[in-house]
Design a protein around this motif. Structure first.
Motif, PDB file in Angstrom:
ATOM      1  N   LEU A  38       0.987  -1.112  -0.199  1.00 14.24           N
ATOM      2  CA  LEU A  38      -0.056   0.111   0.013  1.00 14.24           C
ATOM      3  C   LEU A  38       0.885   1.356  -0.021  1.00 14.24           C
ATOM      4  O   LEU A  38       0.571   2.262  -0.730  1.00 14.24           O
ATOM      5  CB  LEU A  38      -0.947   0.100   1.053  1.00 14.24           C
ATOM      6  N   LYS A  39       2.069   1.280   0.844  1.00 14.14           N
ATOM      7  CA  LYS A  39       2.822   2.259   0.853  1.00 14.14           C
ATOM      8  C   LYS A  39       3.599   2.679  -0.695  1.00 14.14           C
ATOM      9  O   LYS A  39       3.415   3.896  -0.905  1.00 14.14           O
ATOM     10  CB  LYS A  39       3.877   2.007   1.917  1.00 14.14           C
ATOM     11  N   SER A  40       3.846   1.587  -1.296  1.00 15.52           N
ATOM     12  CA  SER A  40       4.599   1.718  -2.640  1.00 15.52           C
ATOM     13  C   SER A  40       3.396   2.373  -3.299  1.00 15.52           C
ATOM     14  O   SER A  40       3.808   3.152  -4.362  1.00 15.52           O
ATOM     15  CB  SER A  40       5.043   0.425  -2.986  1.00 15.52           C
ATOM     16  N   LEU A  41       2.224   1.858  -3.532  1.00 21.21           N
ATOM     17  CA  LEU A  41       1.252   2.343  -4.507  1.00 21.21           C
ATOM     18  C   LEU A  41       1.067   3.718  -4.184  1.00 21.21           C
ATOM     19  O   LEU A  41       0.611   4.676  -5.092  1.00 21.21           O
ATOM     20  CB  LEU A  41       0.225   1.441  -4.219  1.00 21.21           C
ATOM     21  N   LEU A  42       0.835   4.176  -2.935  1.00 20.48           N
ATOM     22  CA  LEU A  42       0.669   5.631  -2.706  1.00 20.48           C
ATOM     23  C   LEU A  42       1.630   6.283  -3.097  1.00 20.48           C
ATOM     24  O   LEU A  42       1.518   7.495  -3.657  1.00 20.48           O
ATOM     25  CB  LEU A  42       0.271   5.681  -1.077  1.00 20.48           C
ATOM     26  N   GLN A  43       2.934   5.934  -2.952  1.00 22.71           N
ATOM     27  CA  GLN A  43       4.222   6.946  -3.195  1.00 22.71           C
ATOM     28  C   GLN A  43       3.960   6.998  -4.684  1.00 22.71           C
ATOM     29  O   GLN A  43       4.487   8.003  -5.137  1.00 22.71           O
ATOM     30  CB  GLN A  43       5.363   6.222  -2.442  1.00 22.71           C
ATOM     31  N   ASN A  44       3.818   5.934  -5.523  1.00 21.96           N
ATOM     32  CA  ASN A  44       4.077   5.908  -6.805  1.00 21.96           C
ATOM     33  C   ASN A  44       2.657   6.283  -7.558  1.00 21.96           C
ATOM     34  O   ASN A  44       2.746   6.438  -8.697  1.00 21.96           O
ATOM     35  CB  ASN A  44       4.668   4.627  -7.171  1.00 21.96           C
ATOM     36  N   GLU A  45       1.609   6.671  -6.620  1.00 17.15           N
ATOM     37  CA  GLU A  45       0.249   7.060  -7.410  1.00 17.15           C
ATOM     38  C   GLU A  45      -0.162   5.943  -8.202  1.00 17.15           C
ATOM     39  O   GLU A  45      -0.770   6.387  -9.248  1.00 17.15           O
ATOM     40  CB  GLU A  45       0.416   8.375  -8.070  1.00 17.15           C
ATOM     41  N   ASN A  46       0.181   4.941  -7.740  1.00 21.09           N
ATOM     42  CA  ASN A  46      -0.557   3.607  -8.555  1.00 21.09           C
ATOM     43  C   ASN A  46      -1.714   2.994  -7.875  1.00 21.09           C
ATOM     44  O   ASN A  46      -2.095   1.818  -8.209  1.00 21.09           O
ATOM     45  CB  ASN A  46       0.608   2.691  -8.825  1.00 21.09           C
ATOM     46  N   LEU A  47      -2.400   3.516  -6.507  1.00 19.32           N
ATOM     47  CA  LEU A  47      -3.479   2.887  -6.008  1.00 19.32           C
ATOM     48  C   LEU A  47      -4.379   2.716  -6.877  1.00 19.32           C
ATOM     49  O   LEU A  47      -5.242   1.728  -7.053  1.00 19.32           O
ATOM     50  CB  LEU A  47      -3.936   3.520  -4.795  1.00 19.32           C
ATOM     51  N   PHE A  48      -4.834   3.551  -7.763  1.00 25.01           N
ATOM     52  CA  PHE A  48      -6.125   3.786  -8.678  1.00 25.01           C
ATOM     53  C   PHE A  48      -5.674   3.379 -10.166  1.00 25.01           C
ATOM     54  O   PHE A  48      -4.627   4.268 -10.731  1.00 25.01           O
ATOM     55  CB  PHE A  48      -6.842   4.798  -8.369  1.00 25.01           C
ATOM     56  N   GLU A  49      -6.263   2.399 -10.900  1.00 25.51           N
ATOM     57  CA  GLU A  49      -6.000   2.278 -12.477  1.00 25.51           C
ATOM     58  C   GLU A  49      -6.945   2.423 -13.367  1.00 25.51           C
ATOM     59  O   GLU A  49      -8.252   2.207 -12.844  1.00 25.51           O
ATOM     60  CB  GLU A  49      -5.443   0.844 -12.378  1.00 25.51           C
ATOM     61  N   GLU A  50      -6.761   3.011 -14.536  1.00 28.56           N
ATOM     62  CA  GLU A  50      -8.033   2.987 -15.443  1.00 28.56           C
ATOM     63  C   GLU A  50      -8.307   1.756 -15.774  1.00 28.56           C
ATOM     64  O   GLU A  50      -7.693   0.967 -16.212  1.00 28.56           O
ATOM     65  CB  GLU A  50      -7.519   3.975 -16.493  1.00 28.56           C
ATOM     66  N   ARG A  51      -9.764   1.542 -15.859  1.00 31.13           N
ATOM     67  CA  ARG A  51     -10.630   0.428 -16.195  1.00 31.13           C
ATOM     68  C   ARG A  51     -11.672   0.739 -17.510  1.00 31.13           C
ATOM     69  O   ARG A  51     -12.195   1.937 -17.311  1.00 31.13           O
ATOM     70  CB  ARG A  51     -11.199  -0.235 -15.130  1.00 31.13           C
ATOM     71  N   LYS A  52     -12.077  -0.282 -17.985  1.00 30.92           N
ATOM     72  CA  LYS A  52     -12.957  -0.129 -18.958  1.00 30.92           C
ATOM     73  C   LYS A  52     -14.040  -1.331 -18.595  1.00 30.92           C
ATOM     74  O   LYS A  52     -13.527  -2.481 -18.687  1.00 30.92           O
ATOM     75  CB  LYS A  52     -12.612  -0.180 -20.585  1.00 30.92           C
ATOM     76  N   PHE A  53     -15.372  -0.755 -18.752  1.00 28.85           N
ATOM     77  CA  PHE A  53     -16.498  -1.890 -18.529  1.00 28.85           C
ATOM     78  C   PHE A  53     -17.693  -1.186 -19.259  1.00 28.85           C
ATOM     79  O   PHE A  53     -18.270  -0.062 -19.082  1.00 28.85           O
ATOM     80  CB  PHE A  53     -17.003  -2.036 -17.333  1.00 28.85           C
ATOM     81  N   ASN A  54     -18.185  -2.080 -20.310  1.00 31.52           N
ATOM     82  CA  ASN A  54     -19.398  -1.668 -21.115  1.00 31.52           C
ATOM     83  C   ASN A  54     -19.100  -0.169 -21.930  1.00 31.52           C
ATOM     84  O   ASN A  54     -20.156   0.596 -21.855  1.00 31.52           O
ATOM     85  CB  ASN A  54     -20.627  -1.623 -20.375  1.00 31.52           C
ATOM     86  N   PHE A  55     -17.787  -0.030 -22.302  1.00 27.84           N
ATOM     87  CA  PHE A  55     -17.591   1.061 -23.049  1.00 27.84           C
ATOM     88  C   PHE A  55     -17.246   2.239 -22.218  1.00 27.84           C
ATOM     89  O   PHE A  55     -17.172   3.245 -22.744  1.00 27.84           O
ATOM     90  CB  PHE A  55     -18.425   1.420 -24.273  1.00 27.84           C
ATOM     91  N   ASN A  56     -17.321   2.009 -20.858  1.00 27.11           N
ATOM     92  CA  ASN A  56     -17.211   3.348 -20.030  1.00 27.11           C
ATOM     93  C   ASN A  56     -15.811   3.149 -19.272  1.00 27.11           C
ATOM     94  O   ASN A  56     -15.299   2.001 -19.090  1.00 27.11           O
ATOM     95  CB  ASN A  56     -18.258   3.285 -18.830  1.00 27.11           C
ATOM     96  N   THR A  57     -15.221   4.034 -19.180  1.00 26.83           N
ATOM     97  CA  THR A  57     -13.772   4.210 -18.489  1.00 26.83           C
ATOM     98  C   THR A  57     -14.065   4.876 -17.010  1.00 26.83           C
ATOM     99  O   THR A  57     -14.811   5.805 -16.771  1.00 26.83           O
ATOM    100  CB  THR A  57     -12.934   4.992 -19.339  1.00 26.83           C
ATOM    101  N   PHE A  58     -13.391   4.232 -16.018  1.00 28.88           N
ATOM    102  CA  PHE A  58     -13.466   4.599 -14.649  1.00 28.88           C
ATOM    103  C   PHE A  58     -12.103   4.273 -14.019  1.00 28.88           C
ATOM    104  O   PHE A  58     -11.521   3.374 -14.622  1.00 28.88           O
ATOM    105  CB  PHE A  58     -14.752   3.789 -14.275  1.00 28.88           C
ATOM    106  N   GLN A  59     -12.006   4.602 -12.845  1.00 30.03           N
ATOM    107  CA  GLN A  59     -10.827   4.138 -12.012  1.00 30.03           C
ATOM    108  C   GLN A  59     -11.007   3.437 -10.980  1.00 30.03           C
ATOM    109  O   GLN A  59     -12.006   3.365 -10.371  1.00 30.03           O
ATOM    110  CB  GLN A  59     -10.567   5.564 -11.243  1.00 30.03           C
TER     111      GLN A  59
END
Length: 283
Positions: A38-59
């Motif tokens: 968790l610490k690494s993800l927060l430091q590198n701003e990688n906790l949230f990723e872009e995803r697609k579902f039913n042609f919609n993009t979300f985090q």
């Protein structure tokens, strides 16, 4: 034997929630390994990723989703509710939008807790006195994580019982009915976050009715999750996968803790960075 169906739905759509609101709750320890991830993800701003579902993009967040599996202290799935609501609408006609329930039962005495109901507490004291019933004390030392995920669920339990078990419930019924005892756990954080209840089982004369998972799914959608990190029994961080400002089940609270979420990151980046920095100092 007489057929009994106990069905309930909790409609939070009027507050921006779900028409048939169910939840899954997991509680466990945040290990050193997970804390470092968790610490690494927060430091590198990688906790949230872009995803697609039913042609919609979300985090989204794989890490937060996987926290639902951290559940060695507690894990239940059922219907969200709040104190007294089941009993305020005790009749089998109320709180059952689709009227699946049979009309031969009522919820009886709210004070009569059964051995399947528990109060889950975090910041407890050794000599603290509690009301009667099961008290589940989550270990205070170190970091714990409470994960709550919303889903579509229409509570549905069924079974049979002898008509001889029917009775007149004082101040509630004029004719003999089955007295249903609900298994309701209270998740109580105290302080700013308060708590909520989860209906996970129902009983007739101590015998549990079987939940019907196929009829409960009612669409099967799984929604956002929210996660509280507790250190020594105190909430120190709030994270969520929400892409909107609705942070169920804590949307009504007034907390000094900012929620680390995609919505907050996009709409209030300065405060988001302060919240991340504060969490990093505690990990």
């Amino acid at each position: 034997m007489e057929k009994i169906i106990v069905a309930r739905n909790y409609d939070s759509s009027r507050d921006g929630g779900i028409q048939h609101h169910g939840i899954e709750v997991s509680i466990g320890r945040l290990t050193v390994d997970k804390s470092e991830i968790l610490k690494s993800l927060l430091q590198n701003e990688n906790l949230f990723e872009e995803r697609k579902f039913n042609f919609n993009t979300f985090q989204g967040s794989d890490f937060l989703s996987e926290l639902m599996n951290v559940n060695e202290n507690y894990h239940k799935q059922g219907m969200i509710t709040y104190e007294g609501e089941l009993f305020r609408f005790s009749s089998s006609d109320w709180g059952d939008a689709e009227k699946f329930s049979t009309n031969n039962w009522l919820f009886g005495n709210y004070e009569a807790r059964n051995d399947k109901a528990a109060m889950v507490v975090f910041n407890w004291k050794e000599d603290e006195q509690w009301e009667e019933g099961n008290i589940l004390k989550i270990p205070r030392e170190g970091l714990s994580v409470v994960s709550v995920r919303s889903e579509n669920l229409y509570f549905y339990a069924e079974g049979s019982a002898s008509p001889k078990k029917k009775k007149i419930i004082q101040d509630i019924s004029d004719v003999p009915v089955f007295d249903i005892q609900p298994g309701i756990d209270t998740i109580w954080f105290g302080s700013d976050f308060g708590g909520f209840n989860i209906l996970h089982s129902v009983f007739v004369d101590g015998e549990e009715l079987s939940r019907n998972s196929e009829k409960e799914e009612y669409g099967g959608e799984i929604y956002s999750s929210t996660h509280l990190l507790l250190k020594d029994g105190i909430v120190v961080a709030w994270l969520a996968t929400n892409n909107n400002p609705h942070f169920f089940p804590f949307d009504y609270i007034d907390s000094n803790l900012a929620c680390i979420s995609p919505h907050f990151k996009e709409n209030n980046p300065k405060t988001y960075k302060v919240a991340v920095k504060s969490l990093l100092e505690k990990l």
